[in-house]
Scaffold this active site. Structure first.
Site, PDB file in Angstrom:
ATOM      1  N   LYS A   1       0.839  -1.212   0.000  1.00 41.60           N
ATOM      2  CA  LYS A   1       0.000   0.000   0.000  1.00 41.60           C
ATOM      3  C   LYS A   1       0.871   1.258   0.000  1.00 41.60           C
ATOM      4  CE  LYS A   1      -2.123  -1.388   3.794  1.00 41.60           C
ATOM      5  NZ  LYS A   1      -1.425  -2.679   3.971  1.00 41.60           N
TER       6      LYS A   1
ATOM      7  N   ARG B   1     -10.317   0.078   8.655  1.00 44.05           N
ATOM      8  CA  ARG B   1      -9.788  -1.270   8.787  1.00 44.05           C
ATOM      9  C   ARG B   1     -10.789  -2.230   9.411  1.00 44.05           C
ATOM     10  NH1 ARG B   1      -4.039  -0.347   8.698  1.00 44.05           N
ATOM     11  NH2 ARG B   1      -2.896  -2.256   9.078  1.00 44.05           N
TER      12      ARG B   1
ATOM     13  N   ARG C   1      12.348  -4.688   5.391  1.00 46.65           N
ATOM     14  CA  ARG C   1      11.833  -3.316   5.246  1.00 46.65           C
ATOM     15  C   ARG C   1      12.534  -2.358   6.212  1.00 46.65           C
ATOM     16  NH1 ARG C   1       5.609  -2.025   5.375  1.00 46.65           N
ATOM     17  NH2 ARG C   1       5.672  -3.342   7.223  1.00 46.65           N
TER      18      ARG C   1
ATOM     19  N   ARG D   1      10.603  -1.216  11.788  1.00 40.99           N
ATOM     20  CA  ARG D   1       9.337  -1.183  12.519  1.00 40.99           C
ATOM     21  C   ARG D   1       9.316  -2.318  13.534  1.00 40.99           C
ATOM     22  NH1 ARG D   1       4.437  -0.370   8.262  1.00 40.99           N
ATOM     23  NH2 ARG D   1       3.460  -1.768   9.774  1.00 40.99           N
TER      24      ARG D   1
ATOM     25  N   ARG E   1      -0.756  -9.749  12.578  1.00 42.84           N
ATOM     26  CA  ARG E   1      -1.277  -8.689  11.688  1.00 42.84           C
ATOM     27  C   ARG E   1      -2.077  -9.293  10.539  1.00 42.84           C
ATOM     28  NH1 ARG E   1       4.171  -5.947  10.333  1.00 42.84           N
ATOM     29  NH2 ARG E   1       2.954  -4.775   8.813  1.00 42.84           N
TER      30      ARG E   1
HETATM   31  P1  G5P Z   1       0.119  -0.071   8.822  1.00 41.51           P
HETATM   32  O1  G5P Z   1       1.301   0.781   8.901  1.00 41.51           O
HETATM   33  O2  G5P Z   1      -1.033   0.337   8.012  1.00 41.51           O
HETATM   34  P2  G5P Z   1       0.007  -2.627   7.461  1.00 41.51           P
HETATM   35  O3  G5P Z   1       0.298  -3.862   8.224  1.00 41.51           O
HETATM   36  O4  G5P Z   1      -1.365  -2.457   6.980  1.00 41.51           O
HETATM   37  O5  G5P Z   1       0.630  -1.509   8.382  1.00 41.51           O
HETATM   38  P3  G5P Z   1       2.254  -2.247   5.928  1.00 41.51           P
HETATM   39  O6  G5P Z   1       3.038  -3.245   6.731  1.00 41.51           O
HETATM   40  O7  G5P Z   1       2.538  -0.813   6.091  1.00 41.51           O
HETATM   41  O8  G5P Z   1       0.755  -2.524   6.131  1.00 41.51           O
HETATM   42  P4  G5P Z   1       2.150  -1.955   3.070  1.00 41.51           P
HETATM   43  O9  G5P Z   1       2.090  -0.498   3.237  1.00 41.51           O
HETATM   44  O10 G5P Z   1       0.974  -2.636   2.417  1.00 41.51           O
HETATM   45  O11 G5P Z   1       2.446  -2.713   4.423  1.00 41.51           O
HETATM   46  O12 G5P Z   1       3.441  -2.391   2.273  1.00 41.51           O
HETATM   47  P5  G5P Z   1       4.766  -1.536   1.843  1.00 41.51           P
HETATM   48  O13 G5P Z   1       5.376  -0.883   3.029  1.00 41.51           O
HETATM   49  O14 G5P Z   1       4.466  -0.735   0.633  1.00 41.51           O
HETATM   50  O15 G5P Z   1       5.699  -2.753   1.380  1.00 41.51           O
HETATM   51  C1  G5P Z   1       6.226  -3.643   2.324  1.00 41.51           C
HETATM   52  C2  G5P Z   1       7.715  -3.873   2.031  1.00 41.51           C
HETATM   53  O16 G5P Z   1       7.823  -4.562   0.792  1.00 41.51           O
HETATM   54  C3  G5P Z   1       8.538  -2.580   1.862  1.00 41.51           C
HETATM   55  O17 G5P Z   1       9.839  -2.834   2.378  1.00 41.51           O
HETATM   56  C4  G5P Z   1       8.612  -2.396   0.336  1.00 41.51           C
HETATM   57  O18 G5P Z   1       9.794  -1.707  -0.055  1.00 41.51           O
HETATM   58  C5  G5P Z   1       8.665  -3.844  -0.119  1.00 41.51           C
HETATM   59  N1  G5P Z   1       8.081  -4.117  -1.442  1.00 41.51           N
HETATM   60  C6  G5P Z   1       7.032  -3.514  -2.047  1.00 41.51           C
HETATM   61  N2  G5P Z   1       6.790  -4.066  -3.243  1.00 41.51           N
HETATM   62  C7  G5P Z   1       7.701  -5.069  -3.395  1.00 41.51           C
HETATM   63  C8  G5P Z   1       7.966  -6.020  -4.424  1.00 41.51           C
HETATM   64  O19 G5P Z   1       7.311  -6.053  -5.460  1.00 41.51           O
HETATM   65  N3  G5P Z   1       8.985  -6.894  -4.195  1.00 41.51           N
HETATM   66  C9  G5P Z   1       9.749  -6.874  -3.057  1.00 41.51           C
HETATM   67  N4  G5P Z   1      10.737  -7.758  -2.915  1.00 41.51           N
HETATM   68  N5  G5P Z   1       9.536  -5.980  -2.071  1.00 41.51           N
HETATM   69  C10 G5P Z   1       8.537  -5.101  -2.228  1.00 41.51           C
HETATM   70  O20 G5P Z   1      -0.418  -0.360  10.289  1.00 41.51           O
HETATM   71  C11 G5P Z   1       0.441  -0.710  11.319  1.00 41.51           C
HETATM   72  C12 G5P Z   1      -0.327  -0.890  12.606  1.00 41.51           C
HETATM   73  O21 G5P Z   1      -0.937   0.348  12.987  1.00 41.51           O
HETATM   74  C13 G5P Z   1      -2.212   0.126  13.580  1.00 41.51           C
HETATM   75  C14 G5P Z   1      -2.365  -1.386  13.701  1.00 41.51           C
HETATM   76  O22 G5P Z   1      -1.850  -1.797  14.935  1.00 41.51           O
HETATM   77  C15 G5P Z   1      -1.489  -1.885  12.539  1.00 41.51           C
HETATM   78  O23 G5P Z   1      -1.045  -3.226  12.715  1.00 41.51           O
HETATM   79  N6  G5P Z   1      -3.238   0.721  12.726  1.00 41.51           N
HETATM   80  C16 G5P Z   1      -4.550   0.770  13.026  1.00 41.51           C
HETATM   81  N7  G5P Z   1      -5.241   0.353  14.104  1.00 41.51           N
HETATM   82  C17 G5P Z   1      -6.589   0.534  14.086  1.00 41.51           C
HETATM   83  N8  G5P Z   1      -7.238   1.087  13.036  1.00 41.51           N
HETATM   84  C18 G5P Z   1      -6.574   1.537  11.942  1.00 41.51           C
HETATM   85  N9  G5P Z   1      -7.249   2.076  10.907  1.00 41.51           N
HETATM   86  C19 G5P Z   1      -5.175   1.386  11.918  1.00 41.51           C
HETATM   87  N10 G5P Z   1      -4.232   1.703  11.003  1.00 41.51           N
HETATM   88  C20 G5P Z   1      -3.063   1.296  11.506  1.00 41.51           C
HETATM   89 MG    MG Z   2       2.224   0.807   4.908  1.00 40.72          MG
END
Ligand code: G5P
Ligand code: MG
Length: 229
Positions: A20, A99, A138, A171, A182
């Site tokens: 995302k 969410r 990451r 993180r 998660r």
């Molecule tokens: P977050 O911060 O919203 P998540 O778990 O939803 O966390 P996250 O982990 O941030 O999602 P993302 O944004 O979907 O993942 O993914 P990203 O960061 O772009 O990519 C992940 C990694 O893969 C990066 O290192 C990137 O460089 C790499 N990558 C991307 N594409 C590729 C690819 O094609 N190949 C490879 N090899 N690598 C790749 O939420 C965190 C916490 O906050 C709270 C909760 O506790 C949650 O767990 N929270 C909430 N709580 C209640 N309500 C809400 N609405 C909340 N929102 C957050």
């Molecule tokens: Mg994210």
């Protein structure tokens, strides 16, 4: 991108690590008229600042649970106002909020009362097996939310943000145990939102093992949406 006819109000849905944040950065680069709010980035900034909501969120995020709806809703509402998302002519995207069903209902009510309802929800459908490895590699720049991956998109200088040169962090929730939590939280609380938004006819899905495969599909959807009359 100059002949834009209507505002876009997009929600990105997808499992932890599905990309995302990565897709958001690409969208902001290609569509400068779009602004973004990421709930996870906001919470990490609050933790860094040591605010009351940051203190509440820290332990919960480490466990992989959701922080209470009231807290996240008030934080997001403030940000919607601050970033002018409630102006019906603004184009924007949300990453990580809503969410669960409660958050989705509050958001819908708030947006519809400002004539600014979501017009597109996109699910990033990435196989679970490819995600864990991404998470373990990451690194993030907390103030901006920029994400790096040691193999996929490494920083130009190891350990430093490309734009500011500031240090990158790991993180605390990017470990195999919390990651499993998660994913479970996502499946139980967030996945049902797909059905919810499908009923409004605004849900689309883009699928692929890498962000490079997914991004062109996502961009196509945005261009289509922008050019609707
Ligand atoms: P977050 O911060 O919203 P998540 O778990 O939803 O966390 P996250 O982990 O941030 O999602 P993302 O944004 O979907 O993942 O993914 P990203 O960061 O772009 O990519 C992940 C990694 O893969 C990066 O290192 C990137 O460089 C790499 N990558 C991307 N594409 C590729 C690819 O094609 N190949 C490879 N090899 N690598 C790749 O939420 C965190 C916490 O906050 C709270 C909760 O506790 C949650 O767990 N929270 C909430 N709580 C209640 N309500 C809400 N609405 C909340 N929102 C957050
Ligand atoms: Mg994210």
């Amino acid at each position: 991108m100059s002949n834009i006819l209507r505002p876009i109000r997009l929600l990105l849905l997808g499992a932890p690590g599905s990309g995302k944040g990565t897709q958001t950065s690409r969208i902001l680069k290609d569509f400068p008229q779009i602004s973004a709010i990421s709930s996870g980035d906001l919470l990490r900034q609050q933790i860094k600042l040591g605010t009351p909501i940051g203190k509440e969120a820290e332990a919960i995020i480490k466990k992989g649970d959701l922080i209470p709806d009231d807290s996240i809703v008030s934080l997001i509402k403030e940000e919607l106002n601050a970033k002018n998302f409630l102006n019906a002519s603004s184009s924007w995207l949300l990453d990580g909020f809503p969410r669960n069903a409660t958050q989705a209902h509050v958001l819908d009510k708030t947006l519809s009362s400002h004539d600014s309802s979501l017009n597109l929800v996109v699910e990033l459908d990435v196989p679970e097996e490819v995600i864990l490895d991404r998470i373990e590699n990451r690194w993030v720049h907390i103030p901006s939310g920029r994400v790096y991956n040691l193999t996929f998109n490494p920083p130009k200088v190891p350990g430093k943000d490309d734009i500011t040169g500031e240090p990158l962090s790991k993180r605390p929730d990017d470990n195999p145990v919390t990651f499993k939590e998660r994913i479970d939280t996502y499946k139980h609380q967030t996945l049902p939102l797909l059905e919810y938004y499908n009923k409004f006819g605004i849900l689309r899905s883009v699928k692929g093992e890498t962000s490079d495969i997914i991004y062109p599909q996502l961009k196509e959807l945005l261009l289509k949406e922008f050019s609707k009359q």
